[in-house]
Structures are given as C-alpha cells and as structure tokens.
Design a protein around this motif. Sequence first.
Motif, PDB file in Angstrom:
ATOM      1  N   GLU A 290      44.788  32.519  29.868  1.00  0.00           N
ATOM      2  CA  GLU A 290      46.251  32.582  29.952  1.00  0.00           C
ATOM      3  C   GLU A 290      46.780  33.848  29.293  1.00  0.00           C
ATOM      4  O   GLU A 290      47.663  34.523  29.828  1.00  0.00           O
ATOM      5  CB  GLU A 290      46.869  31.338  29.315  1.00  0.00           C
ATOM      6  N   LYS A 291      46.223  34.196  28.137  1.00  0.00           N
ATOM      7  CA  LYS A 291      46.656  35.407  27.443  1.00  0.00           C
ATOM      8  C   LYS A 291      46.231  36.663  28.192  1.00  0.00           C
ATOM      9  O   LYS A 291      46.974  37.642  28.243  1.00  0.00           O
ATOM     10  CB  LYS A 291      46.137  35.414  26.008  1.00  0.00           C
ATOM     11  N   LEU A 292      45.039  36.649  28.778  1.00  0.00           N
ATOM     12  CA  LEU A 292      44.597  37.792  29.571  1.00  0.00           C
ATOM     13  C   LEU A 292      45.505  37.985  30.783  1.00  0.00           C
ATOM     14  O   LEU A 292      45.871  39.111  31.126  1.00  0.00           O
ATOM     15  CB  LEU A 292      43.154  37.600  30.042  1.00  0.00           C
ATOM     16  N   ALA A 293      45.876  36.880  31.434  1.00  0.00           N
ATOM     17  CA  ALA A 293      46.743  36.960  32.609  1.00  0.00           C
ATOM     18  C   ALA A 293      48.113  37.504  32.233  1.00  0.00           C
ATOM     19  O   ALA A 293      48.667  38.354  32.948  1.00  0.00           O
ATOM     20  CB  ALA A 293      46.865  35.590  33.267  1.00  0.00           C
ATOM     21  N   ALA A 294      48.672  37.039  31.114  1.00  0.00           N
ATOM     22  CA  ALA A 294      49.981  37.534  30.679  1.00  0.00           C
ATOM     23  C   ALA A 294      49.923  39.034  30.385  1.00  0.00           C
ATOM     24  O   ALA A 294      50.812  39.791  30.792  1.00  0.00           O
ATOM     25  CB  ALA A 294      50.444  36.753  29.444  1.00  0.00           C
ATOM     26  N   ALA A 295      48.880  39.461  29.708  1.00  0.00           N
ATOM     27  CA  ALA A 295      48.721  40.891  29.399  1.00  0.00           C
ATOM     28  C   ALA A 295      48.507  41.689  30.676  1.00  0.00           C
ATOM     29  O   ALA A 295      49.065  42.780  30.841  1.00  0.00           O
ATOM     30  CB  ALA A 295      47.552  41.096  28.438  1.00  0.00           C
ATOM     31  N   ALA A 296      47.738  41.151  31.608  1.00  0.00           N
ATOM     32  CA  ALA A 296      47.463  41.850  32.864  1.00  0.00           C
ATOM     33  C   ALA A 296      48.735  42.043  33.666  1.00  0.00           C
ATOM     34  O   ALA A 296      48.943  43.111  34.255  1.00  0.00           O
ATOM     35  CB  ALA A 296      46.427  41.082  33.680  1.00  0.00           C
ATOM     36  N   ARG A 297      49.601  41.048  33.686  1.00  0.00           N
ATOM     37  CA  ARG A 297      50.856  41.165  34.441  1.00  0.00           C
ATOM     38  C   ARG A 297      51.676  42.354  33.943  1.00  0.00           C
ATOM     39  O   ARG A 297      52.324  43.034  34.728  1.00  0.00           O
ATOM     40  CB  ARG A 297      51.653  39.878  34.353  1.00  0.00           C
ATOM     41  N   GLU A 298      51.653  42.578  32.646  1.00  0.00           N
ATOM     42  CA  GLU A 298      52.376  43.721  32.077  1.00  0.00           C
ATOM     43  C   GLU A 298      51.668  45.038  32.396  1.00  0.00           C
ATOM     44  O   GLU A 298      52.315  46.019  32.742  1.00  0.00           O
ATOM     45  CB  GLU A 298      52.508  43.570  30.567  1.00  0.00           C
ATOM     46  N   GLU A 299      50.365  45.051  32.286  1.00  0.00           N
ATOM     47  CA  GLU A 299      49.594  46.283  32.451  1.00  0.00           C
ATOM     48  C   GLU A 299      49.478  46.731  33.904  1.00  0.00           C
ATOM     49  O   GLU A 299      49.487  47.919  34.177  1.00  0.00           O
ATOM     50  CB  GLU A 299      48.181  46.101  31.878  1.00  0.00           C
ATOM     51  N   VAL A 300      49.381  45.800  34.837  1.00  0.00           N
ATOM     52  CA  VAL A 300      49.136  46.178  36.229  1.00  0.00           C
ATOM     53  C   VAL A 300      50.297  46.949  36.828  1.00  0.00           C
ATOM     54  O   VAL A 300      50.099  47.809  37.676  1.00  0.00           O
ATOM     55  CB  VAL A 300      48.773  44.977  37.130  1.00  0.00           C
TER      56      VAL A 300
ATOM     57  N   GLY B 243      49.871  50.421  38.937  1.00  0.00           N
ATOM     58  CA  GLY B 243      50.111  50.359  40.370  1.00  0.00           C
ATOM     59  C   GLY B 243      49.234  49.349  41.093  1.00  0.00           C
ATOM     60  O   GLY B 243      49.048  49.434  42.304  1.00  0.00           O
ATOM     61  N   PHE B 244      48.695  48.382  40.386  1.00  0.00           N
ATOM     62  CA  PHE B 244      47.847  47.339  40.968  1.00  0.00           C
ATOM     63  C   PHE B 244      48.700  46.089  41.132  1.00  0.00           C
ATOM     64  O   PHE B 244      49.470  45.731  40.243  1.00  0.00           O
ATOM     65  CB  PHE B 244      46.666  47.052  40.038  1.00  0.00           C
ATOM     66  N   GLU B 245      48.580  45.426  42.251  1.00  0.00           N
ATOM     67  CA  GLU B 245      49.335  44.198  42.468  1.00  0.00           C
ATOM     68  C   GLU B 245      48.432  43.011  42.180  1.00  0.00           C
ATOM     69  O   GLU B 245      47.454  42.765  42.903  1.00  0.00           O
ATOM     70  CB  GLU B 245      49.847  44.136  43.899  1.00  0.00           C
ATOM     71  N   LEU B 246      48.749  42.287  41.127  1.00  0.00           N
ATOM     72  CA  LEU B 246      47.974  41.109  40.758  1.00  0.00           C
ATOM     73  C   LEU B 246      48.451  39.935  41.606  1.00  0.00           C
ATOM     74  O   LEU B 246      49.618  39.556  41.534  1.00  0.00           O
ATOM     75  CB  LEU B 246      48.157  40.795  39.270  1.00  0.00           C
ATOM     76  N   PRO B 247      47.582  39.382  42.434  1.00  0.00           N
ATOM     77  CA  PRO B 247      47.979  38.247  43.282  1.00  0.00           C
ATOM     78  C   PRO B 247      48.308  37.013  42.443  1.00  0.00           C
ATOM     79  O   PRO B 247      47.986  36.957  41.245  1.00  0.00           O
ATOM     80  CB  PRO B 247      46.744  37.987  44.144  1.00  0.00           C
ATOM     81  N   ALA B 248      48.917  36.029  43.073  1.00  0.00           N
ATOM     82  CA  ALA B 248      49.150  34.753  42.398  1.00  0.00           C
ATOM     83  C   ALA B 248      47.792  34.186  41.980  1.00  0.00           C
ATOM     84  O   ALA B 248      46.824  34.252  42.740  1.00  0.00           O
ATOM     85  CB  ALA B 248      49.863  33.791  43.326  1.00  0.00           C
ATOM     86  N   LEU B 249      47.738  33.683  40.769  1.00  0.00           N
ATOM     87  CA  LEU B 249      46.475  33.176  40.232  1.00  0.00           C
ATOM     88  C   LEU B 249      46.350  31.682  40.475  1.00  0.00           C
ATOM     89  O   LEU B 249      47.321  30.936  40.346  1.00  0.00           O
ATOM     90  CB  LEU B 249      46.378  33.471  38.735  1.00  0.00           C
TER      91      LEU B 249
ATOM     92  N   VAL C 174      35.322  40.870  22.447  1.00  0.00           N
ATOM     93  CA  VAL C 174      34.656  40.890  23.746  1.00  0.00           C
ATOM     94  C   VAL C 174      35.325  41.971  24.587  1.00  0.00           C
ATOM     95  O   VAL C 174      36.538  41.981  24.738  1.00  0.00           O
ATOM     96  CB  VAL C 174      34.753  39.515  24.437  1.00  0.00           C
ATOM     97  N   GLU C 175      34.500  42.876  25.110  1.00  0.00           N
ATOM     98  CA  GLU C 175      34.997  44.040  25.844  1.00  0.00           C
ATOM     99  C   GLU C 175      34.774  43.884  27.342  1.00  0.00           C
ATOM    100  O   GLU C 175      33.722  43.432  27.772  1.00  0.00           O
ATOM    101  CB  GLU C 175      34.251  45.276  25.358  1.00  0.00           C
ATOM    102  N   GLY C 176      35.790  44.284  28.111  1.00  0.00           N
ATOM    103  CA  GLY C 176      35.667  44.233  29.559  1.00  0.00           C
ATOM    104  C   GLY C 176      36.628  45.189  30.232  1.00  0.00           C
ATOM    105  O   GLY C 176      37.161  46.111  29.602  1.00  0.00           O
ATOM    106  N   GLU C 177      36.860  44.936  31.508  1.00  0.00           N
ATOM    107  CA  GLU C 177      37.757  45.780  32.292  1.00  0.00           C
ATOM    108  C   GLU C 177      38.373  44.934  33.393  1.00  0.00           C
ATOM    109  O   GLU C 177      37.788  43.957  33.841  1.00  0.00           O
ATOM    110  CB  GLU C 177      36.984  46.944  32.910  1.00  0.00           C
ATOM    111  N   GLY C 178      39.565  45.352  33.820  1.00  0.00           N
ATOM    112  CA  GLY C 178      40.233  44.660  34.912  1.00  0.00           C
ATOM    113  C   GLY C 178      40.179  45.477  36.190  1.00  0.00           C
ATOM    114  O   GLY C 178      39.974  46.695  36.150  1.00  0.00           O
ATOM    115  N   ASP C 179      40.389  44.815  37.312  1.00  0.00           N
ATOM    116  CA  ASP C 179      40.427  45.507  38.602  1.00  0.00           C
ATOM    117  C   ASP C 179      41.532  46.556  38.646  1.00  0.00           C
ATOM    118  O   ASP C 179      41.506  47.438  39.496  1.00  0.00           O
ATOM    119  CB  ASP C 179      40.656  44.504  39.745  1.00  0.00           C
TER     120      ASP C 179
ATOM    121  N   TYR D 249      39.611  38.805  38.605  1.00  0.00           N
ATOM    122  CA  TYR D 249      40.106  40.180  38.597  1.00  0.00           C
ATOM    123  C   TYR D 249      39.691  40.964  37.355  1.00  0.00           C
ATOM    124  O   TYR D 249      40.123  42.091  37.165  1.00  0.00           O
ATOM    125  CB  TYR D 249      41.635  40.186  38.736  1.00  0.00           C
ATOM    126  N   CYS D 250      38.874  40.354  36.510  1.00  0.00           N
ATOM    127  CA  CYS D 250      38.362  41.080  35.345  1.00  0.00           C
ATOM    128  C   CYS D 250      36.976  40.558  34.998  1.00  0.00           C
ATOM    129  O   CYS D 250      36.564  39.501  35.462  1.00  0.00           O
ATOM    130  CB  CYS D 250      39.311  40.974  34.150  1.00  0.00           C
TER     131      CYS D 250
END
Length: 146
Positions: A63-73, A77-83, A113-118, A92-93
């Motif tokens: 949930e926290k990753l999704a909230a952060a991703a919505r701000e970052e995407v 210029g990436f469109e995060l689809p409905a989850l 924990v380190e990763g990356e998003g689409d 997506y990550c």
Amino acid sequence: MIRWSIEDENGCEGFFESKFFRNDENGGEFSIYGAGQELKECAEKCVEAFNGLPEPTIDEICEKLAAAAREEVEEEGFELPALDGPRGILNYCWFNAIYVDMAGKDDETAYAVEGEGDWGAPTGFVIRGGRVIYAGGDYLDYIQNA
C-alpha cells in the motif's frame, strides 16, 4: 540460508532465496550486504525476518509503495494502471537486494530492501523491529547504520 560470496574485513555479501518478493527476472534470488564481517549473524536475522514477514505487513508495504508510486510516476511520465488489490503494485516493481541496517547482533532486526519500478526510478522499503518505517523512492534516507 545465505550463500556467502564475499567475507572480509570490509563487509560481507551473499545471496538467498526470497519466499515472497520477486526480482527483475521474476525469480527469488536476492543479494544481501553488510558493512562488516561481524554483521554476518545480523544478515541471517534479516533474511529470516524478511522471509517471515506477516501477510498484514506485506500488504502495508504494498500500500505504501503504491501511494509513493502514484506520486513518482507523474514525474516520470509513466501511467500506473488501476491496481488489483493492495499487492497489485508488485506487477510494476521488483526488488533484488537487502542492506543490513544493524550496528551489531544485539540491535533490533533492521534492513532496507532495494528495487526499481517500471517507471524507471528506484523504490524500496525499510523494516525495523518488524515495523514498516518507509516505502517508496527515498528508502536509503532511512538507513541508520550504513
């Protein structure tokens, strides 16, 4: 549990299998790093805690990753689809490394924990004492014992 590849006075590095989270190849192999040889025992504790995360904690991370991703995407210029549910962000990550965030074996278990998003930006999360401290792009800012 950890297959060690480097063990010297500067630190330790190894590999282990994640039971839940996936890497960029949709596999379970993650690397783990500790700043000193004495952190090998701490690394084992971190892997055990990571692989034993309870379902509600995994949902909180997502949930926290999704909230952060919505701000970052939007910035990328990436469109995060409905989850589809709280864990939908994991489509997506991905993640591939853990950093031990403990000064010694008597500290509470802590790791990043380190990763990356689409969307092309780093993403990750920090767990300390079984609690989610942070999830999103600035996860390295929350490491205390680097």
